[in-house]
Design an enzyme around this catalytic site. Structure first.
Site, PDB file in Angstrom:
ATOM      1  N   HIS A 315       0.762  -1.352   0.211  1.00  7.03           N
ATOM      2  CA  HIS A 315      -0.244  -0.070   0.529  1.00  7.03           C
ATOM      3  C   HIS A 315       0.821   1.111   0.284  1.00  7.03           C
ATOM      4  O   HIS A 315       1.777   1.130   0.104  1.00  7.03           O
ATOM      5  CB  HIS A 315      -1.152  -0.530   0.916  1.00  7.03           C
ATOM      6  CG  HIS A 315      -2.100   0.736   1.432  1.00  7.03           C
ATOM      7  ND1 HIS A 315      -1.341   2.126   1.280  1.00  7.03           N
ATOM      8  CD2 HIS A 315      -3.362   0.768   1.076  1.00  7.03           C
ATOM      9  CE1 HIS A 315      -3.045   3.269   1.392  1.00  7.03           C
ATOM     10  NE2 HIS A 315      -3.852   2.010   0.878  1.00  7.03           N
ATOM     11  N   GLU A 385      -3.498   1.972  -7.406  1.00  9.52           N
ATOM     12  CA  GLU A 385      -4.337   3.221  -6.649  1.00  9.52           C
ATOM     13  C   GLU A 385      -3.194   4.410  -7.058  1.00  9.52           C
ATOM     14  O   GLU A 385      -1.948   5.146  -6.268  1.00  9.52           O
ATOM     15  CB  GLU A 385      -4.025   2.742  -5.247  1.00  9.52           C
ATOM     16  CG  GLU A 385      -4.994   1.701  -4.952  1.00  9.52           C
ATOM     17  CD  GLU A 385      -5.544   2.196  -2.923  1.00  9.52           C
ATOM     18  OE1 GLU A 385      -6.242   1.445  -2.464  1.00  9.52           O
ATOM     19  OE2 GLU A 385      -4.423   1.862  -2.442  1.00  9.52           O
TER      20      GLU A 385
END
Ligand SMILES: O=C(CO)COP(=O)(O)O
Length: 472
Positions: A315, A385
């Site tokens: 992430h 992302e």
């Protein structure tokens, strides 16, 4: 030689229809082409979370085998195996040891074959294949037979680079393969193409990897996430409320959308115990290697032990705040997969990188670091992302998302393989909400979402429902 091999062979998905594997006969007339192919055993047993190991037996398709005494592999307890591993008993079809039953263990995501409990335990502990000494490999109590003389060959293959299905050209499969018994003593079968052209070992390994990837295809359905990072100040009561909303939601069936919720570690067991069975859970991170003296880290082994099937890795917050490099993330992905976890691997560019025109180079480098470590993509979901869209309310436009997703798929096609490019799910994350999800979901290369803030609200159900957009 007859036009088709005698008996009924399992159709091989790597061969064009109408083509076949031509098996030369053993000196004693036994034909067992599948003995070297672990993926064709008729009754594999999967070590699943709820599944106990079912005692499988080989069918021993060769009629000659019926009259031969069989040495059975002893019934052994395989509950020590992590979830997803497959155990097979295979009956030897020839030689002095014909009828002997060998036990094989297959790694869930790579299909890699192990010959003994000792080898599996070594791999689970070290993440590498154990080099066997000649004549020593079958000292385990849980295997009944000996293939000792094959050890040197295995040793070589154990140390070479991992074969990848990505090199296999699925659109141009070999027309005819002839397997010849090239070493009776070592029971070595060797494939030949175009008459007597020996197939290199590396190609053979790629075939095995391609077969494994077909036997374990990605489901092709979207994955959705509840990251829950915004729950860092959350309480147990809040978590229970969110789970209640999800449990009561009417959502499309699992063959349309796969829902994965990913609360912080401390809430994982609670969420897992309360969550409806058609939704799954993911951890938000795990350690890069086998657990040990890494205070505060959660290992992949712990997640497997708790029956957590998924983990989110790489992430952008961890990349930025904890300096996780591309290589480190690649290592993590490979290790988590090796333990049987499914991985949502995150990639994405910063605003500065986008504005300097390097978006595609950045996500390609992040993806390459994963591809360098991973040979089987069946359990990998890529989550694009853009960092500038995460938690900012500034969502990527559907065109921006589609552009990067399609470039990523092209990258996978060019650098990993056609099949992986087609089957790997690429999901989008960054300010997805109930209002923008449908338009994003309609884009051909957007296969789902990784949702943060909106996943804590009832609109998450609308986001789940947008999975039907492509079917409308
Ligand atoms: O980071 C995200 C999911 O992991 C996205 O978060 P938001 O949906 O809040 O932008």
């Amino acid at each position: 030689m007859p036009e088709h091999p005698p008996g009924t062979l399992t159709p091989d998905p790597l061969l064009k229809s109408g083509s076949y594997i031509d098996v030369n006969h053993l000196p004693n007339g036994t034909t067992t082409p599948t003995k070297t192919d672990p993926h064709k055993s008729p009754q594999p047993r999967v070590n699943g979370a709820q599944d106990s190991i079912v005692a499988g037996t080989s069918t021993g398709a060769d009629p000659e085998m019926a009259s031969k005494p069989r040495r059975k592999a002893p019934t052994v307890d395989t509950s020590w195996l992590p979830a997803g591993w497959v155990v097979e008993d295979r009956v030897r079809g020839s030689g002095a040891t014909a009828g002997t039953v060998d036990k094989y263990y297959f790694h869930p995501s790579s299909g890699r074959r192990f010959r003994s409990k000792k080898e599996v335990l070594w791999y689970l502990e070290k993440g590498t294949v154990r080099n066997r000494k000649k004549g020593k490999e079958n000292s385990d109590a849980d295997i009944a037979s000996v293939e000792g003389s094959k050890s040197s060959k295995r040793k070589k293959s154990g140390t070479k680079a991992k074969a990848s299905a990505s090199n296999f050209d699925f659109s141009n499969v070999p027309k005819k393969i002839t397997w010849k018994l090239t070493d009776t003593a070592e029971e070595t079968w060797t494939p030949f193409m175009n008459g007597d052209e020996k197939v290199p070992d590396s190609t053979k390994d790629e075939w095995a990897a391609a077969f494994a990837s077909l036997a374990n295809p990605s489901s092709g359905h979207p994955t959705w996430g509840w990251r829950g990072g915004k729950l860092s100040n959350g309480s147990t009561e809040e978590v229970k409320k969110i789970v209640k909303t999800l449990n009561e939601a009417e959502v499309p069936s699992e063959d349309v959308v796969e829902v994965v919720v990913s609360p912080p570690f401390v809430f994982l067991p609670l969420v897992k115990s309360l969550l409806r069975p058609d939704f799954h859970v993911a951890a938000q991170n795990c350690w890069v290697r086998k657990g040990g003296a890494y205070t505060g880290e959660i290992s992949a082994e712990m997640l497997v032990n708790l029956d957590i099937p998924w983990v989110i890795l790489g992430h952008s917050e961890r990349r930025a705040l904890l300096n996780e490099s591309n290589e480190f993330v690649g290592d993590k992905v490979a290790y988590a997969l090796s333990r049987g976890l499914k991985v949502i691997a995150c990639i994405g560019e910063t605003l500065e990188q986008r504005e300097s025109g390097s978006t595609l180079a950045v996500v390609a480098a992040q993806t390459k670091a994963i591809a360098d470590q991973v040979s089987n993509w069946a359990n990998v979901v890529l989550a694009y992302e853009p960092v500038w869209a995460i938690g900012t309310g500034k969502v990527a436009s559907p065109a921006q998302a589609q552009e990067v997703h399609s470039e990523l798929r092209k990258w996978l096609h060019d650098n990993v393989g056609t099949e992986v490019a087609a089957s790997t799910r690429i999901i989008y994350g960054g300010s997805v909400n109930g209002a923008n999800c449908k338009e994003l979901a309609a884009k051909p290369d957007v296969d789902g979402f990784l949702v943060g803030g909106a996943s804590l609200k009832p609109e998450f159900v609308d986001i789940i429902k947008s999975a039907t957009v492509k079917k409308e």
